[in-house]
Write a protein that holds these residues in place. Structure first.
Motif, PDB file in Angstrom:
ATOM      1  N   SER A 101      43.005  57.523  40.780  1.00 54.34           N
ATOM      2  CA  SER A 101      42.619  56.115  40.230  1.00 54.34           C
ATOM      3  C   SER A 101      41.274  55.926  40.921  1.00 54.34           C
ATOM      4  O   SER A 101      40.417  55.266  40.309  1.00 54.34           O
ATOM      5  N   ASP A 104      43.545  55.629  32.654  1.00 54.76           N
ATOM      6  CA  ASP A 104      44.071  55.790  34.039  1.00 54.76           C
ATOM      7  C   ASP A 104      45.774  55.303  33.743  1.00 54.76           C
ATOM      8  O   ASP A 104      46.093  54.036  33.290  1.00 54.76           O
ATOM      9  N   GLU A 105      46.509  56.513  33.615  1.00 59.66           N
ATOM     10  CA  GLU A 105      47.799  56.427  33.457  1.00 59.66           C
ATOM     11  C   GLU A 105      48.226  55.727  32.212  1.00 59.66           C
ATOM     12  O   GLU A 105      48.892  54.606  32.188  1.00 59.66           O
TER      13      GLU A 105
HETATM   14 MG   LIG Z   1      46.600  55.954  40.005  1.00 50.92          MG
END
Ligand SMILES: [Mg+2]
Ligand SMILES: Nc1ncnc2c1ncn2[C@@H]1O[C@H](COP(=O)(O)OP(=O)(O)O)[C@@H](O)[C@H]1O
Length: 249
Positions: A54, A165-166
């Motif tokens: 991240s 992100d994810e």
């Molecule tokens: Mg992360």
């Protein structure tokens, strides 16, 4: 060679870093970072929780002009000052073509993006409501997974640069496959993706590059060799055996 690819390479300006002993420079993913090439279609970042995915994605997004908490380049809100200074130390090599559109999605702050859209639309304006570009229905009134799929189908388009992100956080396996199929359409339409994920489904796009973030730094890994694929495959092949080991009395 000059390329049409939007994002080509990331270089860490190591000479500018005063100390690799403090965050974010002490993270293994950053400490040994020199440069990374991006795939013209999809570049994945995988690795343990806390390995720095991240931090890296956010720094790239901020260096590209996105809001640190997510959204398109028009978003400019912050609910907390969260991003590191890493973006000031990145050099991003870009192609001659500029993306027509783009989006930075952090699963953690997607809620805030939805709130920001409502806030913008509550202000008096002569422009069309922002939500129209997102399918017309409040993202808060859809489930997390539904609203994410709406974002991909309604707001994302061709010739775009997307940093996710994810994104699997809210998605059922079926929906993850639907996302992969939608991403494929967008890639064929000239879009480029950078995706941090833990999902063996989402990282399965064949024509892509996977970077593994680990204690040794960031290095390319083959899909079949990822821990995600091996652990999931072993578990599904012999659940009894693994469960017996895990759940020992
Ligand atoms: Mg992360
Ligand atoms: N502002 C901060 N100050 C110090 N450490 C931080 C800060 N933000 C994140 N970290 C630490 O950096 C590490 C990497 O975090 P992150 O990039 O979110 O990892 P990942 O996304 O791979 O799970 C974590 O151990 C986290 O605790």
């Amino acid at each position: 060679m000059i390329s049409a690819q939007f994002l080509q390479r990331l270089t860490l300006r190591r000479d500018r870093v005063e100390s690799f002993e403090r965050y974010p420079f002490k993270l293994p993913a950053v400490r040994s970072l020199e440069q990374l090439d991006f795939h013209p279609k999809i570049t994945y970042f995988i690795g343990e929780n806390g390995s720095g995915k991240s931090t890296l994605l956010e720094a790239m997004a901020v260096a590209l002009g996105f809001n640190a908490e997510g959204g398109s380049k028009n978003f400019n809100f912050a609910t907390r000052r969260s991003h590191s200074e890493l973006h000031e130390y990145l050099r991003l090599a870009k192609g001659y073509k500029r993306p027509r559109t783009g989006f930075f999605l952090r699963a953690e702050s997607f809620f805030n993006v939805a709130t920001e859209i409502e806030r913008l639309d509550a202000e008096p304006s002569f422009d069309a409501p922002v939500i129209d570009a997102y399918g017309g229905h409040s993202l808060h009134e859809q489930s997390h997974g539904e609203s994410f799929l709406t974002l991909l189908t309604e707001r994302f388009g061709g010739q775009g640069l997307y940093i996710l992100d994810e994104p699997e956080a809210a998605l059922s396996p079926q929906r993850q496959l639907a996302v992969l199929s939608r991403i494929h359409d967008l890639v064929r339409d000239g879009s480029q993706f950078v995706i941090a994920t833990h999902s063996p489904l989402l990282m399965a796009y064949p024509d892509a590059l996977i970077y593994q973030c680990s204690a040794d730094g960031v290095a390319p890994v083959a899909y079949e060799d990822t821990e995600h694929v091996r652990v999931t495959r072993d578990f599904l092949a012999h659940p009894e055996r693994m469960l017996r080991d895990l759940l020992k009395p």
